[in-house]
Design a protein around this motif. Structure first.
Motif, PDB file in Angstrom:
ATOM      1  N   PHE A 195      -6.033   9.346  11.791  1.00  0.00           N
ATOM      2  CA  PHE A 195      -6.147   8.009  11.197  1.00  0.00           C
ATOM      3  C   PHE A 195      -4.913   7.169  11.489  1.00  0.00           C
ATOM      4  O   PHE A 195      -3.795   7.684  11.607  1.00  0.00           O
ATOM      5  CB  PHE A 195      -6.343   8.105   9.681  1.00  0.00           C
ATOM      6  N   ASP A 196      -5.154   5.887  11.586  1.00  0.00           N
ATOM      7  CA  ASP A 196      -4.078   4.911  11.710  1.00  0.00           C
ATOM      8  C   ASP A 196      -3.962   4.219  10.357  1.00  0.00           C
ATOM      9  O   ASP A 196      -4.888   3.536   9.909  1.00  0.00           O
ATOM     10  CB  ASP A 196      -4.426   3.905  12.811  1.00  0.00           C
ATOM     11  N   PHE A 197      -2.819   4.415   9.676  1.00  0.00           N
ATOM     12  CA  PHE A 197      -2.609   3.818   8.363  1.00  0.00           C
ATOM     13  C   PHE A 197      -1.724   2.582   8.497  1.00  0.00           C
ATOM     14  O   PHE A 197      -0.714   2.609   9.196  1.00  0.00           O
ATOM     15  CB  PHE A 197      -1.952   4.825   7.417  1.00  0.00           C
ATOM     16  N   ARG A 198      -2.117   1.523   7.810  1.00  0.00           N
ATOM     17  CA  ARG A 198      -1.363   0.273   7.871  1.00  0.00           C
ATOM     18  C   ARG A 198      -1.058  -0.210   6.452  1.00  0.00           C
ATOM     19  O   ARG A 198      -1.957  -0.301   5.608  1.00  0.00           O
ATOM     20  CB  ARG A 198      -2.170  -0.795   8.604  1.00  0.00           C
ATOM     21  N   SER A 199       0.211  -0.500   6.214  1.00  0.00           N
ATOM     22  CA  SER A 199       0.582  -1.049   4.912  1.00  0.00           C
ATOM     23  C   SER A 199       0.063  -2.476   4.804  1.00  0.00           C
ATOM     24  O   SER A 199       0.195  -3.272   5.732  1.00  0.00           O
ATOM     25  CB  SER A 199       2.097  -1.027   4.741  1.00  0.00           C
ATOM     26  N   LEU A 200      -0.524  -2.787   3.655  1.00  0.00           N
ATOM     27  CA  LEU A 200      -1.018  -4.140   3.400  1.00  0.00           C
ATOM     28  C   LEU A 200      -0.045  -4.920   2.527  1.00  0.00           C
ATOM     29  O   LEU A 200      -0.362  -6.017   2.059  1.00  0.00           O
ATOM     30  CB  LEU A 200      -2.398  -4.071   2.736  1.00  0.00           C
ATOM     31  N   GLY A 201       1.131  -4.313   2.301  1.00  0.00           N
ATOM     32  CA  GLY A 201       2.154  -4.980   1.511  1.00  0.00           C
ATOM     33  C   GLY A 201       1.901  -4.845   0.018  1.00  0.00           C
ATOM     34  O   GLY A 201       1.022  -4.099  -0.429  1.00  0.00           O
ATOM     35  N   ILE A 202       2.679  -5.576  -0.741  1.00  0.00           N
ATOM     36  CA  ILE A 202       2.543  -5.561  -2.195  1.00  0.00           C
ATOM     37  C   ILE A 202       1.499  -6.599  -2.606  1.00  0.00           C
ATOM     38  O   ILE A 202       1.607  -7.764  -2.251  1.00  0.00           O
ATOM     39  CB  ILE A 202       3.884  -5.884  -2.893  1.00  0.00           C
ATOM     40  N   SER A 203       0.491  -6.138  -3.326  1.00  0.00           N
ATOM     41  CA  SER A 203      -0.568  -7.041  -3.777  1.00  0.00           C
ATOM     42  C   SER A 203      -0.638  -7.027  -5.299  1.00  0.00           C
ATOM     43  O   SER A 203      -0.301  -6.020  -5.943  1.00  0.00           O
ATOM     44  CB  SER A 203      -1.922  -6.620  -3.207  1.00  0.00           C
ATOM     45  N   SER A 204      -1.093  -8.124  -5.872  1.00  0.00           N
ATOM     46  CA  SER A 204      -1.328  -8.184  -7.314  1.00  0.00           C
ATOM     47  C   SER A 204      -2.769  -7.772  -7.568  1.00  0.00           C
ATOM     48  O   SER A 204      -3.709  -8.487  -7.193  1.00  0.00           O
ATOM     49  CB  SER A 204      -1.078  -9.602  -7.832  1.00  0.00           C
ATOM     50  N   ILE A 205      -2.941  -6.596  -8.158  1.00  0.00           N
ATOM     51  CA  ILE A 205      -4.274  -6.051  -8.413  1.00  0.00           C
ATOM     52  C   ILE A 205      -4.669  -6.359  -9.851  1.00  0.00           C
ATOM     53  O   ILE A 205      -3.943  -6.020 -10.783  1.00  0.00           O
ATOM     54  CB  ILE A 205      -4.304  -4.524  -8.171  1.00  0.00           C
ATOM     55  N   LYS A 206      -5.809  -6.997 -10.015  1.00  0.00           N
ATOM     56  CA  LYS A 206      -6.278  -7.408 -11.336  1.00  0.00           C
ATOM     57  C   LYS A 206      -6.308  -6.236 -12.310  1.00  0.00           C
ATOM     58  O   LYS A 206      -6.887  -5.189 -12.035  1.00  0.00           O
ATOM     59  CB  LYS A 206      -7.680  -8.024 -11.220  1.00  0.00           C
TER      60      LYS A 206
END
Length: 273
Positions: free
Chosen positions: A240-251
């Motif tokens: 697998f190729d894993f990519r960080s999506l950064g810091i997100s605000s999750i409800k």
């Protein structure tokens, strides 16, 4: 011992066996009717599967019963099991709810969705995972609830996600449709069990469930969206190729770093069991 005595013993044994069978049948009937509405249970009893009913406001699909029924059948209720770490997957068909108002229910539910969920069910069993439930067009799976497999449940869940994408493509092609799924995965502790006295179902509770659901709803179609906890469990998988999506605000959760998982083109999930 004379023939009359042997006959009496044989008759008594047969009578006791028949009574035990009758009691077992009664318990099975009671269990089925506790899980399902009586009219649905009666139709299943007479071999009517799948069941797809059209109503003014909802369309109901009966899928299957869970193995936990065996414990209920033997009087274990309520069932409350603590699990320190499981991996939860939520998958949701994008745009399906809207399609329900415009497409033929027998085609959309009784054929397309049936084929999708049936394919998913087989994949779940093959991976040694546990299907928890379907919620409309959403599908929930948990890995790590049982110890029957020596495979890492977190990795099996990720393999499952990729297989689900592939199976959906095949069913789409069969019906000339183009649905996609969002998939969210999280790892954490849960409580699993069965509560209530009627229409009960095996379920899981805890913050981990909510987080996995948020991973799905905040994800993109055709992509596996991983929480940081889930990522830590699978990050060594070289297919697998894993990519960080950064810091997100999750409800409902707050700030969290999340990741996406993509199968590398040179790999095939079917090679990994």
């Amino acid at each position: 011992m004379n023939i009359l005595g042997v006959s009496a013993i044989t008759f008594s044994a047969a009578f006791i066996f028949a009574k035990e069978l009758e009691e077992e049948y009664r318990r099975s009937e009671d269990l089925l009717q506790n899980i399902l509405p009586k009219p649905i249970a009666k139709r299943i009893k007479h071999g009517e599967l799948p069941i797809v009913d059209n109503h003014d406001e909802v369309t109901i699909l009966f899928a299957d019963l869970l193995p936990i029924a065996k414990r209920i059948k033997h009087g274990e209720l309520p069932i409350v099991d603590n699990h320190d770490e499981v991996t939860i997957l939520f998958a949701d068909l994008v745009g399906f709810t809207k399609a329900c108002s415009t497409m033929c229910p027998q085609l959309l539910i009784g054929s397309f969705l049936l084929d999708v969920f049936s394919a998913f069910d087989k994949l779940v069993v093959n991976r040694g995972l546990e299907k928890i439930k379907t919620i409309g067009d959403a599908y929930m799976v948990v890995g790590g609830l049982n110890n029957e497999s020596n495979q890492d449940p977190s990795k099996q869940v990720l393999y499952l996600a990729m297989e689900m994408f592939h199976e959906l493509e095949k069913v789409n092609a069969k019906f000339d449709l183009d649905f996609k799924i969002r998939v969210g995965v999280h790892t954490g502790p849960v409580i699993a069990g069965v509560l209530g006295v009627s229409k009960f179902a095996y379920d899981v509770w805890g913050d981990a469930v909510n987080t996995a659901s948020r991973m799905e709803s905040h994800g993109l179609p055709g992509v596996v969206h991983l929480s940081s906890t889930a990522y830590e469990k699978v990050k060594d998988m070289d297919c697998f190729d894993f990519r960080s999506l950064g810091i997100s605000s999750i409800k409902g959760i707050g700030a969290m770093e999340t990741y996406s998982a993509h199968l590398k083109k040179k790999f095939s999930v079917s090679n990994y069991k």
